[in-house]
Scaffold this motif. Sequence first.
Motif, PDB file in Angstrom:
ATOM      1  N   ASN A   1      24.682 -43.567 -28.099  1.00 29.86           N
ATOM      2  CA  ASN A   1      25.362 -42.722 -29.074  1.00 29.86           C
ATOM      3  C   ASN A   1      24.416 -41.873 -29.920  1.00 29.86           C
ATOM      4  N   TRP A   2      23.158 -41.768 -29.508  1.00 32.39           N
ATOM      5  CA  TRP A   2      22.222 -40.886 -30.210  1.00 32.39           C
ATOM      6  C   TRP A   2      21.105 -40.475 -29.264  1.00 32.39           C
ATOM      7  N   GLY A   3      20.437 -39.389 -29.631  1.00 34.72           N
ATOM      8  CA  GLY A   3      19.279 -38.910 -28.887  1.00 34.72           C
ATOM      9  C   GLY A   3      18.488 -37.961 -29.752  1.00 34.72           C
ATOM     10  N   VAL A   4      17.282 -37.650 -29.318  1.00 34.76           N
ATOM     11  CA  VAL A   4      16.405 -36.747 -30.071  1.00 34.76           C
ATOM     12  C   VAL A   4      16.306 -35.415 -29.344  1.00 34.76           C
ATOM     13  N   ARG A   5      15.873 -34.406 -30.066  1.00 30.31           N
ATOM     14  CA  ARG A   5      15.695 -33.079 -29.487  1.00 30.31           C
ATOM     15  C   ARG A   5      14.758 -33.134 -28.286  1.00 30.31           C
ATOM     16  N   ARG A   6      14.965 -32.212 -27.360  1.00 26.42           N
ATOM     17  CA  ARG A   6      14.150 -32.074 -26.155  1.00 26.42           C
ATOM     18  C   ARG A   6      14.167 -33.348 -25.307  1.00 26.42           C
ATOM     19  N   SER A   7      15.366 -33.913 -25.126  1.00 24.43           N
ATOM     20  CA  SER A   7      15.478 -35.087 -24.260  1.00 24.43           C
ATOM     21  C   SER A   7      16.689 -34.958 -23.349  1.00 24.43           C
ATOM     22  N   LEU A   8      16.660 -35.721 -22.272  1.00 24.08           N
ATOM     23  CA  LEU A   8      17.752 -35.795 -21.321  1.00 24.08           C
ATOM     24  C   LEU A   8      18.122 -37.257 -21.211  1.00 24.08           C
ATOM     25  N   ILE A   9      19.375 -37.575 -21.483  1.00 23.35           N
ATOM     26  CA  ILE A   9      19.849 -38.950 -21.575  1.00 23.35           C
ATOM     27  C   ILE A   9      20.955 -39.178 -20.558  1.00 23.35           C
ATOM     28  N   VAL A  10      20.939 -40.311 -19.906  1.00 27.81           N
ATOM     29  CA  VAL A  10      22.043 -40.712 -19.037  1.00 27.81           C
ATOM     30  C   VAL A  10      22.855 -41.749 -19.798  1.00 27.81           C
TER      31      VAL A  10
END
Length: 111
Positions: free
Chosen positions: A14-23
């Motif tokens: 339910n979260w991520g940081v800039r410049r990332s790709l999450i599955v």
Amino acid sequence: MSTHPPDRIRCSRNWGVRRSLIVATLSGSGMLRHAGLRFSGSGIGIEVLDRRAEEVDIAIDIAGDAAIGPRSLILAVDGRLLEVPDVFAVMALVLGSSSGAVSQGIGSHLL
């Protein structure tokens, strides 16, 4: 735009940081099987990887200039737009004083 689909939808990440790709996996509603999906705001995209009855595997692409803060999931179903608030959040990358980026759990969700 309606604010509440019939079931609460959850995102496994339910979260991520800039410049990332999450599955991640969205789950909680049969509406996911046929809905068009996007997040509110700019700088964050969704690519559907696999759909099942009440789950959708997605890749979330967060641009370097994405605004920090919570995002709603927007579902396009039968010509209607449904909004599920606060499904995902873009977080700021915190830099540590001596070791660079604080990586508390960050690497576990990157491709």
